[in-house]
Design a protein around this motif. Sequence first.
Motif: not given
Lengths: 433, 414
Positions: A280-287, A341-359
């Motif tokens: 899932l992380l991979n998808t958010i970042l560049g998948g 962009q890679t570090n951002l995933l380690r410091t800030k939670k992904v928003s519900e909205d973005e997570l819904r899109t990816v799912k």
Amino acid sequence: MSTYPNRNQAPGLGSTQTLNIREPESFKLDNSIPVYLLPANQQEATRLDIVFDAGTAYQSQKLQAGAVNKLLKEGTKTKTSYEITKTLDFYGAYLEPFSGKDKAGITLFGLHKYFDKLLPLLHEIISEAVFPEEEVRLFAERKKQEFSIQFQKVRYRASLEFNEMLFGSNTAYGQKLKETDFDVLNRDLIVEFYEKHYQPAGAYFLLGGKTSSELFIQLNDTLGKLPNGQKKTFSEPDIFWKEDNELQRYITKENALQSALRIGNVTLERSHPDYPKLYLLNTILGGYFGSRLMSSLREDKGYTYGIYSSVQNFKHGNSFTIATEVNAEHTVAALKEIEKQTNLLRTKKVSEDELRTVKNYLQGSFLRYFDGPFSLADQFLKSQSLGLHFEHYKEMLEKLMQLTPEEILESAGKYLDFKKMKVLVAGKTDGLK
Amino acid sequence: MIQFERFQLDNGLTVLVHQDLHTPMAAVNILYKVGARDEDPEKTGFAHLFEHLMFGGSINIPSYDNPLQQAGGENNAFTNNDFTNYYLTLPKNNLETAFWLESDRMLSLAFSKKSLKVQKQVVIEEFKQNYLNQPYGDVYLLLKPLVYKTHPYQWNTIGKEISHIEKATMSDVKSFYARYYNPNNAVMCVSGNVQPEKVFQQVENWFGSIPSGATLDRNYPAEPEQKENRTLLVERDVPQNAMYMAWHMPSRTDENYYTCDLISDLLSNGDSSRLFQRLVKEKQLFTDINAYITGDIDPGLFIISGKLNADVDFQTAEQEIDVELTELKEHWVEEEELQKVKNKLEANLVFSEISILGKAMSLSYFEMLSKAENINNEIEKYRSVSRENIREQAQKMFAEGKKNVLYYKAKQSS
């Protein structure tokens, strides 16, 4: 009367469609080779895959696995290369060799109505390939030429070098091709590999598209007669991959308009409980096209035509890789942005909205990956080569759908550490530390 | 045999629906009848740049990609000489999302300045990546203007040069959109696990109110008959000499199109083909060689391209190709050999009609050419080509003075 629709709001989404996959039925040929079945009788095309433990990981000399695979159809005890290809072409069939790190084999695509003409030929190719000297020489010459063209492309160069950085030099997975390898290749090496690895033990077949009971009988009468029990043994490689300290490799190409970048590391095995999180992380970042890297480096900054990240699965080790070609002038800036962009995933939670899109995107993608008889076959072969049940994809999708922003943040902390990733740049390298 | 239904909205949008209940997905393909041949010679590459801008947000929807991804969809597009094609697939239950997105960008774009600025850069990177930054990348940039002197096929879809893309303005974008992106200039095909009645009703709802545009009067300058052979020699930093030969051939709707396609297959489709067997394997003049047709709507090109073995000179290589062409002109092809290439075409057609997206694209394409029904007659058209047709067409196409050759010479390393 049509009513003017409300264009400011997206139409509601329909109910979620479930992934409809089942373990395929199978039967055994007389020589015990299993045949998996993925029938789709609404169409006229048939596909047969033959898979062996014959990937590059098993070769003692580079090019062995690929050469055997490509040269199988270049002559048998009774037929010349030309006779074989003429028959295939006459029936509109394609015999496509494939060779990866773990498995290799051959796929026959054709019209069902001609399969009875093709199976005896395929049987002969698999059991009685002779690898004529002249064909071997021609192959080596042609491939060497191709290699020298590819080698000039920063993209090819980067992939070649990065594979070695990831898996380590002198390992089964980390082999790096060079021009002189083509001069060493000879018929003895090819025959040796063929005799060891293109054997019924460990092999399996997949039959997809239009099938029939006649076809099963013909299959048994041909490839079911491959002798088993005469297997030459081979041993597993000593080291599939090893950790290496080299974190940066910069290859300078004068006057390159673009720089090819590769960033990544060896990562979780597919069976690891955290694998879905990494996926899932991979998808958010560049998948996918809407990923953070694509949005930033292409859509916002225009540094590149495209950037993707991916997790690649092999039987004995997976890799995570970010890959792109960027405007050479922006090489340094692009690397910085990727790091950010890679570090951002380690410091800030992904928003519900973005997570819904990816799912939702993944839900659709999984349906797409398994849509149609030939896509289904591709996915089955992949799971089989990794030693996984076909239905594990369903479980994986279910797990993906349940992940929370907290879990994703936590696993980014564990698995996406840019400082520990290997970085390769091929192209313009001045200004790099 | 592909079954489908057709429907036309009052604004001129043609809609085709093909049902395939074996899939959980739906595909939507929209073909706009505009390509590189419609461009101003001073503003080439525009149709393709425009394809990128179609993803930069429409009048009511700031992002195209995001809502589509929310609906589990995936999309892409391509531009060629004759048309621009947008396509997507998504779970069938979310089909209406596709209509919402596609109808809004057919209604009006957002015309964002930022999108134009960024997509110009992206396309310039695409230009560099595919045409400049790799060996042999500029071949068609050189070959097309050699073969075409008048017709707009003389430039490539990416454009003649980067500067044309750099100088595109917002007003160019707006007028191009107004002229070509109209329902009466488009064909839409919906395929997959869908109900035709419901599709027609939803399409009417989302697309019905989009105003139609002016009827286009298209006159492309015809290419004058070529009278003399033309050649061009360039030197580049590449590992091997290569040559590219091109001849003019009939248009896509000409009956001889099928003959030309079969000739290219006789020469190079599959490892048993003539050029591969004789010039690569037997005589070892080339390391690889190909014959193919461009397939354009207006008279297109028949191309033979090959990379030469290290010790072979251009003259020898060209002579040997000429020998093969002379054989086609002077001798009848064996029935069995002709049968072979026809069988292969039939199989390829079956393979291309497996996926719902493949079917949607093909139906839209044949509808643009004339009518979608013709897709089911293609095999027949190939089957009816005779040995006489092959010989006559070869004599005509490969006649003296009709050849164009690009010699692509490898720089000697010092």
